[in-house]
Design a protein around this motif. Structure first.
Motif, PDB file in Angstrom:
ATOM      1  N   PHE A 273       0.867  -1.176   0.000  1.00 44.33           N
ATOM      2  CA  PHE A 273       0.000   0.000   0.000  1.00 44.33           C
ATOM      3  C   PHE A 273       0.908   1.230   0.000  1.00 44.33           C
ATOM      4  N   GLU A 274       1.239   1.715  -1.191  1.00 44.87           N
ATOM      5  CA  GLU A 274       2.257   2.753  -1.363  1.00 44.87           C
ATOM      6  C   GLU A 274       1.965   4.092  -0.682  1.00 44.87           C
ATOM      7  N   PRO A 275       0.722   4.514  -0.492  1.00 49.50           N
ATOM      8  CA  PRO A 275       0.517   5.796   0.195  1.00 49.50           C
ATOM      9  C   PRO A 275       1.073   5.838   1.617  1.00 49.50           C
ATOM     10  N   LEU A 276       1.406   4.700   2.207  1.00 47.55           N
ATOM     11  CA  LEU A 276       1.932   4.680   3.577  1.00 47.55           C
ATOM     12  C   LEU A 276       3.447   4.536   3.649  1.00 47.55           C
ATOM     13  N   ILE A 277       4.141   4.529   2.515  1.00 50.94           N
ATOM     14  CA  ILE A 277       5.591   4.335   2.520  1.00 50.94           C
ATOM     15  C   ILE A 277       6.297   5.402   3.358  1.00 50.94           C
ATOM     16  N   TYR A 278       5.861   6.640   3.275  1.00 48.97           N
ATOM     17  CA  TYR A 278       6.536   7.702   4.037  1.00 48.97           C
ATOM     18  C   TYR A 278       6.437   7.464   5.539  1.00 48.97           C
ATOM     19  N   GLN A 279       5.334   6.868   6.010  1.00 44.66           N
ATOM     20  CA  GLN A 279       5.202   6.595   7.437  1.00 44.66           C
ATOM     21  C   GLN A 279       6.157   5.489   7.878  1.00 44.66           C
ATOM     22  N   VAL A 280       6.389   4.508   7.001  1.00 46.16           N
ATOM     23  CA  VAL A 280       7.358   3.450   7.314  1.00 46.16           C
ATOM     24  C   VAL A 280       8.759   4.049   7.349  1.00 46.16           C
ATOM     25  N   ALA A 281       9.087   4.912   6.373  1.00 44.55           N
ATOM     26  CA  ALA A 281      10.411   5.536   6.322  1.00 44.55           C
ATOM     27  C   ALA A 281      10.669   6.409   7.551  1.00 44.55           C
ATOM     28  N   ALA A 282       9.627   7.023   8.077  1.00 45.24           N
ATOM     29  CA  ALA A 282       9.773   7.880   9.250  1.00 45.24           C
ATOM     30  C   ALA A 282       9.761   7.089  10.558  1.00 45.24           C
TER      31      ALA A 282
END
Length: 80
Positions: free
Chosen positions: A43-52
């Motif tokens: 689910f690509e829209p959540l990638i930034y939350q994983v990176a953070a």
């Protein structure tokens, strides 16, 4: 074999559309095969939350077709 043979549906890609189609055909009288180059959907829209570090990587990817009832296989495809 008695009676009519079941139709076979092949879905290439386990993105939003492929998973939606597989789930929509779950109760249809057809054999569904879901082909994807990996065994999970991201689910690509959540990638930034994983990176953070806000979200665990396990929360933004799930096995392809887990609830779709489709037979899964890994493969790649290309248009020529």
């Amino acid at each position: 074999m008695t009676g009519k043979a079941r139709h076979r549906v092949v879905i290439v890609g386990a993105g939003f559309g492929g998973l939606y189609a597989a789930r929509a055909l779950k109760r249809a009288p057809v054999d569904v095969t879901l082909i994807n180059n990996t065994n999970h959907h991201i689910f690509e829209p959540l990638i930034y939350q994983v990176a953070a570090g806000i979200l665990s990587p396990a929360r933004w990817r799930c096995p392809c077709g887990r609830r779709s009832g489709a037979r899964r296989t890994s493969a790649s495809s290309s248009a020529r």
